[in-house]
Design an enzyme around this catalytic site. Structure first.
Site, PDB file in Angstrom:
ATOM      1  N   GLY A 228     -56.475  41.607  49.313  1.00 42.63           N
ATOM      2  CA  GLY A 228     -57.043  41.167  48.039  1.00 42.63           C
ATOM      3  C   GLY A 228     -55.754  40.543  47.096  1.00 42.63           C
ATOM      4  O   GLY A 228     -54.828  40.154  47.869  1.00 42.63           O
TER       5      GLY A 228
ATOM      6  N   THR B 251     -56.198  42.564  57.312  1.00 42.71           N
ATOM      7  CA  THR B 251     -57.760  42.851  57.327  1.00 42.71           C
ATOM      8  C   THR B 251     -58.171  42.479  55.673  1.00 42.71           C
ATOM      9  O   THR B 251     -57.575  42.626  54.959  1.00 42.71           O
ATOM     10  CB  THR B 251     -58.271  44.110  57.537  1.00 42.71           C
ATOM     11  OG1 THR B 251     -58.182  45.047  56.524  1.00 42.71           O
ATOM     12  CG2 THR B 251     -57.911  44.928  58.779  1.00 42.71           C
TER      13      THR B 251
ATOM     14  N   THR C 234     -50.654  52.942  48.332  1.00 40.92           N
ATOM     15  CA  THR C 234     -50.539  53.000  46.920  1.00 40.92           C
ATOM     16  C   THR C 234     -52.088  52.588  46.220  1.00 40.92           C
ATOM     17  O   THR C 234     -52.047  52.249  45.227  1.00 40.92           O
ATOM     18  CB  THR C 234     -49.476  51.980  46.410  1.00 40.92           C
ATOM     19  OG1 THR C 234     -49.762  50.853  47.168  1.00 40.92           O
ATOM     20  CG2 THR C 234     -47.919  52.128  46.860  1.00 40.92           C
TER      21      THR C 234
ATOM     22  N   ARG D 176     -55.550  54.658  47.015  1.00 37.56           N
ATOM     23  CA  ARG D 176     -56.280  55.744  46.689  1.00 37.56           C
ATOM     24  C   ARG D 176     -56.103  57.008  47.982  1.00 37.56           C
ATOM     25  O   ARG D 176     -56.371  56.698  49.039  1.00 37.56           O
ATOM     26  CB  ARG D 176     -57.745  55.665  46.499  1.00 37.56           C
ATOM     27  CG  ARG D 176     -58.098  54.957  44.980  1.00 37.56           C
ATOM     28  CD  ARG D 176     -57.781  55.709  43.859  1.00 37.56           C
ATOM     29  NE  ARG D 176     -58.171  55.182  42.551  1.00 37.56           N
ATOM     30  CZ  ARG D 176     -56.939  54.397  42.005  1.00 37.56           C
ATOM     31  NH1 ARG D 176     -55.927  54.013  42.353  1.00 37.56           N
ATOM     32  NH2 ARG D 176     -57.533  53.804  40.673  1.00 37.56           N
TER      33      ARG D 176
ATOM     34  N   GLU E  55     -55.606  64.733  43.452  1.00 38.42           N
ATOM     35  CA  GLU E  55     -54.276  64.487  42.330  1.00 38.42           C
ATOM     36  C   GLU E  55     -54.444  65.436  41.323  1.00 38.42           C
ATOM     37  O   GLU E  55     -55.868  65.241  40.887  1.00 38.42           O
ATOM     38  CB  GLU E  55     -54.008  63.076  42.026  1.00 38.42           C
ATOM     39  CG  GLU E  55     -53.619  62.144  42.913  1.00 38.42           C
ATOM     40  CD  GLU E  55     -53.615  60.697  42.449  1.00 38.42           C
ATOM     41  OE1 GLU E  55     -53.619  60.393  41.624  1.00 38.42           O
ATOM     42  OE2 GLU E  55     -53.321  59.915  43.747  1.00 38.42           O
TER      43      GLU E  55
ATOM     44  N   HIS F  51     -48.253  58.614  41.550  1.00 38.35           N
ATOM     45  CA  HIS F  51     -49.332  57.788  41.245  1.00 38.35           C
ATOM     46  C   HIS F  51     -48.553  56.770  40.049  1.00 38.35           C
ATOM     47  O   HIS F  51     -49.084  56.837  38.868  1.00 38.35           O
ATOM     48  CB  HIS F  51     -50.588  58.405  40.650  1.00 38.35           C
ATOM     49  CG  HIS F  51     -51.745  57.250  40.745  1.00 38.35           C
ATOM     50  ND1 HIS F  51     -52.830  57.844  41.069  1.00 38.35           N
ATOM     51  CD2 HIS F  51     -51.796  56.105  40.359  1.00 38.35           C
ATOM     52  CE1 HIS F  51     -53.806  56.590  41.135  1.00 38.35           C
ATOM     53  NE2 HIS F  51     -53.032  55.687  40.674  1.00 38.35           N
ATOM     54  N   ILE F  52     -47.420  56.161  40.585  1.00 35.27           N
ATOM     55  CA  ILE F  52     -46.718  55.427  39.574  1.00 35.27           C
ATOM     56  C   ILE F  52     -46.738  54.033  39.700  1.00 35.27           C
ATOM     57  O   ILE F  52     -46.040  53.016  39.368  1.00 35.27           O
ATOM     58  CB  ILE F  52     -45.147  55.610  39.412  1.00 35.27           C
ATOM     59  CG1 ILE F  52     -44.327  55.521  40.713  1.00 35.27           C
ATOM     60  CG2 ILE F  52     -45.068  57.316  38.960  1.00 35.27           C
ATOM     61  CD1 ILE F  52     -42.913  55.783  40.880  1.00 35.27           C
TER      62      ILE F  52
HETATM   63  C1  8YV Z   1     -53.933  54.109  37.083  1.00 33.33           C
HETATM   64  C2  8YV Z   1     -54.353  52.728  39.145  1.00 33.33           C
HETATM   65  O1  8YV Z   1     -55.200  53.815  37.124  1.00 33.33           O
HETATM   66  O2  8YV Z   1     -55.237  50.667  38.194  1.00 33.33           O
HETATM   67  C3  8YV Z   1     -55.286  51.573  38.937  1.00 33.33           C
HETATM   68  O3  8YV Z   1     -56.321  51.541  39.824  1.00 33.33           O
HETATM   69  O4  8YV Z   1     -54.518  53.269  40.126  1.00 33.33           O
HETATM   70  C4  8YV Z   1     -53.463  53.097  37.953  1.00 33.33           C
HETATM   71  O5  8YV Z   1     -53.191  51.635  37.244  1.00 33.33           O
HETATM   72  C5  8YV Z   1     -53.281  53.886  35.953  1.00 33.33           C
HETATM   73  O6  8YV Z   1     -52.087  54.529  35.904  1.00 33.33           O
HETATM   74  C6  8YV Z   1     -53.922  55.074  35.000  1.00 33.33           C
HETATM   75  O7  8YV Z   1     -54.040  56.392  35.525  1.00 33.33           O
END
Ligand code: 8YV
Length: 304
Positions: A147, A167, A223, A225, A253, A271-272
């Site tokens: 995507g 894919t 990066t 989920r 998390e 989760h950065i």
């Molecule tokens: C977090 C993200 O949501 O955009 C997304 O889907 O996983 C991240 O950007 C954001 O950091 C707030 O938690």
């Protein structure tokens, strides 16, 4: 428009909102009971479900600070006439950059190298093949989900001379790489990176059987989920030393299994993906623009 928010969002756009109150803890307890008059809810990493919506009878908009909206019960919102918006597009480059940082870190063993220097072990590094990784350009990259973010990763990969497989949901071909069925991609890639949203269909998309398809020594980057991967199965593969991983997201998390934290063949981040100053400000801009559009009765900018 009366706004209730998880917290103050970073960047100057936030100050354009006049009437903002803040949640007093996670939803639904953080509402402290029924909140009449609240028309917009701006959430960061909050689960929004019927229990909270029941306490917000005048709600018209849930503005999610993030592209992924798996924590929001969009169907329930729709049933109640509550619109949902997210922040797509503005974070593609930041997430793709972090994905690449993890690819480089894992394949070139950057974090292990850092520990090596800090431990004062440098003196004899020619004596053994310490910290020898793999060329980036020699690797085949498998992008699961081509995507917007997956495409940004593919463009970076091509600049590094990687061969790109992908894919995607849509069947049309992209010039960014070669399309493959998922199982074939997993069998062929030296590095696999995930860029699908979390849905019932993608939960444990990489289960034990599919992880076993990855070649020995392959590296998994996530990066997207955590729950797209069976975390226990991945842990077993990592513990056996067969695979390596770069993970920015986890199944539960902020919990990261102790066993995973002890492994040298995984690079871990909290989760950065979207955590740059510019991107986080642009995300706030979108949240605010959606709220202002809803308040003025204009079409929403990025409806889900
Ligand atoms: C977090 C993200 O949501 O955009 C997304 O889907 O996983 C991240 O950007 C954001 O950091 C707030 O938690």
């Amino acid at each position: 428009m009366k706004v209730l928010a998880s917290r103050r969002l970073p960047g100057p756009a936030w100050d354009e909102l006049r009437d903002v109150a803040y949640l007093d803890g996670p939803l639904p307890e953080g509402l402290g009971g029924e909140r009449r008059g609240v028309e917009a809810l701006a959430v960061v990493g909050e689960r929004v479900e019927a229990g909270s919506l029941d306490l917000l009878p005048d709600l018209r908009l849930v503005a999610n600070y993030g592209a992924g909206y798996d924590l929001i019960d969009v169907e329930e919102c729709r049933r109640r006439g509550v619109a949902v918006t997210n922040t797509p597009g503005v974070l593609d480059a930041a997430v793709a950059d972090l994905t690449f940082a993890l690819i480089l870190a894992v394949r070139r063993r950057v974090v292990e190298a850092d520990g090596f220097v800090r431990a004062g072990r440098w003196a004899h590094h020619w004596a053994e093949p310490y910290l020898v990784g793999g060329d980036i350009g020699a690797a085949t990259l498998g992008i699961v989900g081509l995507g917007n973010i997956g495409s940004a990763v593919a463009r970076r990969a091509r600049a590094f001379d990687m061969r790109v497989l992908y894919t995607r949901r849509r069947s049309e071909e992209s010039e960014l790489g070669e399309q493959r069925p998922l199982d074939d991609l997993l069998g062929e890639a030296d590095v696999v990176t995930l860029h699908v949203p979390l849905t019932p269909e993608t939960t444990h998309l990489l289960d034990r059987r599919r992880l076993a398809l990855l070649p020995d020594g392959a590296c998994l980057i996530n990066t997207a989920r955590g729950q797209v991967v069976d975390e226990d199965a991945l842990l077993d593969e990592l513990a056996s030393g067969r695979l390596r991983a770069g993970l920015d997201v986890f199944a539960h998390e902020p919990h990261v299994p102790e066993r995973l934290r002890a492994l040298p063949n995984a690079v871990l981040a909290p989760h950065i993906g979207s955590a740059t100053k510019e991107t986080r400000s642009a995300m706030t801009r979108l949240v605010v623009d959606n709220i202002l559009a809803a308040a003025a009765g204009r079409p929403l900018v990025t409806p889900v």
